[in-house]
Design a protein around this motif. Sequence first.
Motif, PDB file in Angstrom:
ATOM      1  N   SER A  41      16.548 -37.025  11.494  1.00 45.33           N
ATOM      2  CA  SER A  41      15.223 -37.170  12.097  1.00 45.33           C
ATOM      3  C   SER A  41      14.566 -38.432  11.556  1.00 45.33           C
ATOM      4  CB  SER A  41      14.356 -35.953  11.804  1.00 45.33           C
ATOM      5  OG  SER A  41      14.145 -35.823  10.420  1.00 45.33           O
ATOM      6  N   GLN A  42      13.554 -38.877  12.283  1.00 45.99           N
ATOM      7  CA  GLN A  42      12.783 -40.031  11.831  1.00 45.99           C
ATOM      8  C   GLN A  42      11.320 -39.640  11.816  1.00 45.99           C
ATOM      9  OE1 GLN A  42      13.792 -43.092  14.572  1.00 45.99           O
ATOM     10  NE2 GLN A  42      12.819 -42.132  16.304  1.00 45.99           N
ATOM     11  N   SER A  43      10.612 -40.092  10.805  1.00 45.79           N
ATOM     12  CA  SER A  43       9.196 -39.763  10.653  1.00 45.79           C
ATOM     13  C   SER A  43       8.374 -41.034  10.556  1.00 45.79           C
ATOM     14  CB  SER A  43       8.963 -38.935   9.392  1.00 45.79           C
ATOM     15  OG  SER A  43       9.580 -37.686   9.505  1.00 45.79           O
ATOM     16  N   VAL A  44       7.207 -40.976  11.174  1.00 39.74           N
ATOM     17  CA  VAL A  44       6.239 -42.064  11.076  1.00 39.74           C
ATOM     18  C   VAL A  44       5.024 -41.481  10.358  1.00 39.74           C
ATOM     19  CG1 VAL A  44       4.780 -43.657  12.362  1.00 39.74           C
ATOM     20  CG2 VAL A  44       7.054 -43.092  13.215  1.00 39.74           C
ATOM     21  N   HIS A  45       4.666 -42.088   9.231  1.00 39.76           N
ATOM     22  CA  HIS A  45       3.510 -41.637   8.449  1.00 39.76           C
ATOM     23  C   HIS A  45       2.399 -42.679   8.597  1.00 39.76           C
ATOM     24  CE1 HIS A  45       6.007 -38.632   6.396  1.00 39.76           C
ATOM     25  NE2 HIS A  45       6.937 -39.566   6.428  1.00 39.76           N
ATOM     26  N   PRO A 118      19.872 -42.822  18.844  1.00 43.34           N
ATOM     27  CA  PRO A 118      20.677 -44.013  18.591  1.00 43.34           C
ATOM     28  C   PRO A 118      20.077 -45.227  19.294  1.00 43.34           C
ATOM     29  CG  PRO A 118      21.798 -42.527  20.100  1.00 43.34           C
ATOM     30  CD  PRO A 118      20.578 -41.820  19.614  1.00 43.34           C
ATOM     31  N   PRO A 119      20.424 -46.426  18.821  1.00 39.93           N
ATOM     32  CA  PRO A 119      19.910 -47.632  19.475  1.00 39.93           C
ATOM     33  C   PRO A 119      20.284 -47.644  20.959  1.00 39.93           C
ATOM     34  CG  PRO A 119      21.045 -48.181  17.450  1.00 39.93           C
ATOM     35  CD  PRO A 119      21.256 -46.723  17.685  1.00 39.93           C
ATOM     36  N   PHE A 120      19.405 -48.145  21.774  1.00 44.80           N
ATOM     37  CA  PHE A 120      19.590 -48.268  23.217  1.00 44.80           C
ATOM     38  C   PHE A 120      19.693 -46.927  23.925  1.00 44.80           C
ATOM     39  CE2 PHE A 120      21.573 -52.065  21.302  1.00 44.80           C
ATOM     40  CZ  PHE A 120      20.657 -52.996  21.741  1.00 44.80           C
ATOM     41  N   ALA A 121      19.184 -45.851  23.340  1.00 43.36           N
ATOM     42  CA  ALA A 121      19.204 -44.541  23.996  1.00 43.36           C
ATOM     43  C   ALA A 121      18.333 -44.575  25.250  1.00 43.36           C
ATOM     44  CB  ALA A 121      18.724 -43.457  23.039  1.00 43.36           C
ATOM     45  N   GLY A 122      17.227 -45.304  25.213  1.00 45.56           N
ATOM     46  CA  GLY A 122      16.354 -45.419  26.381  1.00 45.56           C
ATOM     47  C   GLY A 122      17.036 -46.152  27.517  1.00 45.56           C
TER      48      GLY A 122
END
Length: 145
Positions: A41-45, A118-122
């Motif tokens: 997971s990735q979190s932005v604080h 992952p990169p370029f998932a969009g």
Amino acid sequence: MDDAFQAASLTASQPASQPASQPAPLTLADATDRFDDPLPSQSVHFAVPPMRTLTWRVKASATLRVQAAQVWITRARSPYDHWLQPGETLRLERGERIWLSTETALPARVSITSAWQPPFAGVRRCMERLAAWLALLTLRRSREA
């Protein structure tokens, strides 16, 4: 079915020629438990400044967690406002826009956590949508002909 009962029924139904020391076969529950590990997971604080309003466009489904100070949250297409206390969470859907504010004298700390993409998932998702749209268009034209 209880695991102990299942193990007892398996050993009781085995033929006499088969040794009792053989391990019991894996069940479906055993196999699926191996894949229950959490994904990365990735979190932005970030901090919400006092008496200011921030806006956030959710790129991927996520969970918003308030770390410190009460936070007021408004969703774009919802008639309801949410007041979250420290430690409380709110589930956010992809594409949703939210506004965050606090009325306390201190900044509120907030984190937004989503599954790692992952990169370029969009780009990959857009290409899949385009391919599906072209397939649908081709199918419609073939029916018209």
